[in-house]
Structure formats: structure tokens, C-alpha cells
Design a protein around this motif. Sequence first.
Motif, PDB file in Angstrom:
ATOM      1  N   UNK A 172       0.821  -1.212   0.000  1.00 58.09           N
ATOM      2  CA  UNK A 172       0.000   0.000   0.000  1.00 58.09           C
ATOM      3  C   UNK A 172       0.856   1.263   0.000  1.00 58.09           C
ATOM      4  N   UNK A 173       2.025   1.190   0.635  1.00 57.18           N
ATOM      5  CA  UNK A 173       2.886   2.373   0.733  1.00 57.18           C
ATOM      6  C   UNK A 173       3.654   2.624  -0.555  1.00 57.18           C
ATOM      7  N   UNK A 174       4.179   1.562  -1.158  1.00 56.18           N
ATOM      8  CA  UNK A 174       5.088   1.725  -2.287  1.00 56.18           C
ATOM      9  C   UNK A 174       4.512   1.266  -3.632  1.00 56.18           C
ATOM     10  N   UNK A 175       3.351   0.614  -3.598  1.00 58.66           N
ATOM     11  CA  UNK A 175       2.721   0.175  -4.836  1.00 58.66           C
ATOM     12  C   UNK A 175       1.268   0.607  -4.893  1.00 58.66           C
ATOM     13  N   UNK A 176       1.014   1.798  -4.410  1.00 55.89           N
ATOM     14  CA  UNK A 176      -0.298   2.411  -4.565  1.00 55.89           C
ATOM     15  C   UNK A 176      -0.498   2.744  -6.042  1.00 55.89           C
ATOM     16  N   UNK A 177      -1.725   3.034  -6.466  1.00 57.67           N
ATOM     17  CA  UNK A 177      -1.928   3.421  -7.877  1.00 57.67           C
ATOM     18  C   UNK A 177      -1.043   4.591  -8.299  1.00 57.67           C
ATOM     19  N   UNK A 178      -0.853   5.560  -7.411  1.00 57.53           N
ATOM     20  CA  UNK A 178       0.015   6.693  -7.753  1.00 57.53           C
ATOM     21  C   UNK A 178       1.461   6.237  -7.936  1.00 57.53           C
ATOM     22  N   UNK A 179       1.902   5.327  -7.067  1.00 58.56           N
ATOM     23  CA  UNK A 179       3.287   4.849  -7.141  1.00 58.56           C
ATOM     24  C   UNK A 179       3.522   4.028  -8.409  1.00 58.56           C
ATOM     25  N   UNK A 180       2.564   3.180  -8.766  1.00 63.25           N
ATOM     26  CA  UNK A 180       2.740   2.381  -9.972  1.00 63.25           C
ATOM     27  C   UNK A 180       2.692   3.266 -11.218  1.00 63.25           C
ATOM     28  N   UNK A 181       1.905   4.331 -11.148  1.00 58.57           N
ATOM     29  CA  UNK A 181       1.876   5.278 -12.266  1.00 58.57           C
ATOM     30  C   UNK A 181       3.238   5.934 -12.434  1.00 58.57           C
ATOM     31  N   UNK A 182       3.879   6.307 -11.318  1.00 56.15           N
ATOM     32  CA  UNK A 182       5.218   6.896 -11.384  1.00 56.15           C
ATOM     33  C   UNK A 182       6.224   5.899 -11.931  1.00 56.15           C
ATOM     34  N   UNK A 183       6.080   4.634 -11.545  1.00 58.08           N
ATOM     35  CA  UNK A 183       6.986   3.603 -12.069  1.00 58.08           C
ATOM     36  C   UNK A 183       6.830   3.472 -13.579  1.00 58.08           C
TER      37      UNK A 183
ATOM     38  N   UNK B 228       8.540   6.300 -15.175  1.00 58.73           N
ATOM     39  CA  UNK B 228       9.987   6.085 -15.166  1.00 58.73           C
ATOM     40  C   UNK B 228      10.416   5.145 -16.275  1.00 58.73           C
ATOM     41  N   UNK B 229       9.636   4.107 -16.500  1.00 60.63           N
ATOM     42  CA  UNK B 229       9.952   3.161 -17.574  1.00 60.63           C
ATOM     43  C   UNK B 229       9.879   3.844 -18.935  1.00 60.63           C
ATOM     44  N   UNK B 230       8.811   4.626 -19.133  1.00 60.52           N
ATOM     45  CA  UNK B 230       8.649   5.321 -20.413  1.00 60.52           C
ATOM     46  C   UNK B 230       9.778   6.325 -20.634  1.00 60.52           C
ATOM     47  N   UNK B 231      10.168   7.014 -19.558  1.00 64.02           N
ATOM     48  CA  UNK B 231      11.240   7.998 -19.685  1.00 64.02           C
ATOM     49  C   UNK B 231      12.575   7.312 -19.964  1.00 64.02           C
ATOM     50  N   UNK B 232      12.794   6.146 -19.380  1.00 64.25           N
ATOM     51  CA  UNK B 232      14.035   5.403 -19.626  1.00 64.25           C
ATOM     52  C   UNK B 232      14.161   5.032 -21.096  1.00 64.25           C
ATOM     53  N   UNK B 233      13.055   4.669 -21.709  1.00 64.88           N
ATOM     54  CA  UNK B 233      13.066   4.346 -23.135  1.00 64.88           C
ATOM     55  C   UNK B 233      13.465   5.571 -23.951  1.00 64.88           C
ATOM     56  N   UNK B 234      12.879   6.725 -23.593  1.00 62.00           N
ATOM     57  CA  UNK B 234      13.179   7.968 -24.309  1.00 62.00           C
ATOM     58  C   UNK B 234      14.641   8.361 -24.116  1.00 62.00           C
TER      59      UNK B 234
ATOM     60  N   UNK C 280      20.279  -1.135 -27.873  1.00 63.91           N
ATOM     61  CA  UNK C 280      19.746  -2.467 -27.620  1.00 63.91           C
ATOM     62  C   UNK C 280      19.246  -2.641 -26.185  1.00 63.91           C
ATOM     63  N   UNK C 281      19.299  -1.562 -25.411  1.00 62.18           N
ATOM     64  CA  UNK C 281      18.862  -1.638 -24.019  1.00 62.18           C
ATOM     65  C   UNK C 281      17.337  -1.630 -23.927  1.00 62.18           C
ATOM     66  N   UNK C 282      16.798  -2.469 -23.064  1.00 63.78           N
ATOM     67  CA  UNK C 282      15.357  -2.518 -22.821  1.00 63.78           C
ATOM     68  C   UNK C 282      15.115  -2.422 -21.320  1.00 63.78           C
ATOM     69  N   UNK C 283      14.137  -1.637 -20.882  1.00 67.45           N
ATOM     70  CA  UNK C 283      13.860  -1.503 -19.450  1.00 67.45           C
ATOM     71  C   UNK C 283      13.464  -2.844 -18.832  1.00 67.45           C
ATOM     72  N   UNK C 284      14.144  -3.228 -17.796  1.00 63.90           N
ATOM     73  CA  UNK C 284      13.846  -4.465 -17.081  1.00 63.90           C
ATOM     74  C   UNK C 284      13.533  -4.140 -15.625  1.00 63.90           C
ATOM     75  N   UNK C 285      12.493  -4.737 -15.062  1.00 63.66           N
ATOM     76  CA  UNK C 285      12.143  -4.446 -13.661  1.00 63.66           C
ATOM     77  C   UNK C 285      13.206  -4.957 -12.708  1.00 63.66           C
ATOM     78  N   UNK C 286      13.388  -4.218 -11.622  1.00 64.68           N
ATOM     79  CA  UNK C 286      14.358  -4.637 -10.612  1.00 64.68           C
ATOM     80  C   UNK C 286      13.931  -5.915  -9.912  1.00 64.68           C
TER      81      UNK C 286
ATOM     82  N   UNK D 101       7.609  -5.789 -11.690  1.00 59.63           N
ATOM     83  CA  UNK D 101       7.078  -6.398 -12.907  1.00 59.63           C
ATOM     84  C   UNK D 101       5.568  -6.568 -12.818  1.00 59.63           C
ATOM     85  N   UNK D 102       5.101  -7.112 -11.693  1.00 59.88           N
ATOM     86  CA  UNK D 102       3.663  -7.344 -11.532  1.00 59.88           C
ATOM     87  C   UNK D 102       2.888  -6.042 -11.476  1.00 59.88           C
ATOM     88  N   UNK D 103       3.485  -5.026 -10.838  1.00 54.84           N
ATOM     89  CA  UNK D 103       2.789  -3.763 -10.662  1.00 54.84           C
ATOM     90  C   UNK D 103       2.754  -2.884 -11.892  1.00 54.84           C
ATOM     91  N   UNK D 104       3.422  -3.298 -12.951  1.00 54.07           N
ATOM     92  CA  UNK D 104       3.447  -2.471 -14.170  1.00 54.07           C
ATOM     93  C   UNK D 104       3.149  -3.274 -15.435  1.00 54.07           C
TER      94      UNK D 104
END
Length: 270
Positions: A78-89, A92-98, A184-190, A195-198
Amino acid sequence: MATRTSSPKAAREICEALLRSERSDRIEKSILPSEVEVINRLLERGLELEDAYEELHSKLSDRPPALKVFFDLLQSTAAFWSPDATQEARKGKARLIVVNREIVEAATALAVLLNERTELKNHSGFSCDTLYHPVDAIHAAAERNYSYEHWVKEKLQAISGQFDLKYWPSLSELVQAIADDAAQAAPLPHDSWTEAGTEGVRAGLADSFRAFFVALEESSTRNYGFLPAAFELTDRSVANLMSCALGLGPDKVVDSAYVKRLRQRVRERA
């Protein structure tokens, strides 16, 4: 698995005593304020959770660490994987691609410029005092690095002196390697929680529930955790616990049907 019975009120008292202890510990150590906030939500909505607490106590009361582990997982989700937190994640993934794409463009352009400078220095009749050996570039980049200066520099310098420049990549080749690497880099979850939250097509409440399911699975004795291998809460209890932990208002709380559908989709994907 334990099947001890207790009244909803008694189970609530036991669970809330554990939550208060966890809250006091975090406050005393000045850690995890976001989890303290989750605990406060659970305590404020204890009446809504009595049935869920009864189920939890009946299934985990014979494993004292398991009940604490469960609440730790609930708080963390609830603290780190709230809807707001997963949206930020996801952002971050989209920005990493850019960023990787921009690195490819910038590094490729720089490699071209470095090659052009080398040609000009060799054939234009003019030169300039710039870095040309990759080891010299490393020295310059690490000049404020105490450990490098005192432990690495001399050894690397000795190696560079043993081999002619033809044995080393040029600066442009090094920069081009950075471009190729980014291409050739692709975003990979830590971790599996990330992974499940995104993994969903769209960000939403389901992200938080998927992360919670993974957290429970990873903490099962099947994965050397503390939760019993056969432990599973009813859809109604999961819905109530997560709704309260996430602070969902009366118009946004989820029901057992929502959790049932989500669990079915998770099983189908698996």
C-alpha cells in the motif's frame, strides 16, 4: 494450516495490537513514514476489517511470524505500490526508453564529430591539444576519484605504455559503443513486485493488487518464506484489506467480485 476460531472482535484486538507495535517501532526509529500512514488507515477502519482479521487470525495464529509478515507485506504494497506509485513507475519506464533513444542519437552524433576532428587534425594543416587516447580520457574523468588516483591510475598507465595506440579503441569508437549499447537496451524491472505492478496495459488499481499477490507468493514457504504454502485469503478479505490499506473512499472501495476477476486474469496469464 491452522483453523483456530476466535471472535471477530478478539481477532481484531490481536491484529491491531500487532499493528500498533509496528507503528511504534517505526516512529521510534524514524523510519518508513509511508508505512506508518498505512497502519493508521488500518487502525482507523478497524470495524470494516473485523471479518478479515478473523480469517487472518484463524489461518496464521499458529505461526506467529506469519501474521507479522503478512501485515508487513500489506503495508509495503500500500505504501510503495499504490496506484500513484505504480503510475510513477510506469512514467519512469517510459522515460528510460526515451533517454536511451536520446543517448543513441547524441552519442552517434558525437562519434561522427570526433571522427571529423581527427580528420581535420591530420589533414587540415591545423591541430589542437585534445584527448586522443582512451586511457587519457579515463584519467581526466577520474582525476577527483581518490581511489582511482591512488590504486588504479598508475597500473593502467603502465599497461597503456606497453601497447601502441593501434591496440586501443579510438574515442569515437568508445562513444559509438555507448550508442550501440543504448540502442539495444530494454527496461527491465528490478524485481517481481515491479514487474507485476506495471505489467497491465493501463495503469490502475489492479497494479497494486497484482503486486500484493506476488508479494504473498514470494513470502510463501514454497519460496522459503513464512506464510503457509496453502495460505490464501478469501476474495472478500483481500478486497477489504487492500481497500482500507490504500485509503480508498466509500465510492472507490472494491468488492470480492473485483478481486475474483483479477485473480482469474492473473491465473490465465500465468
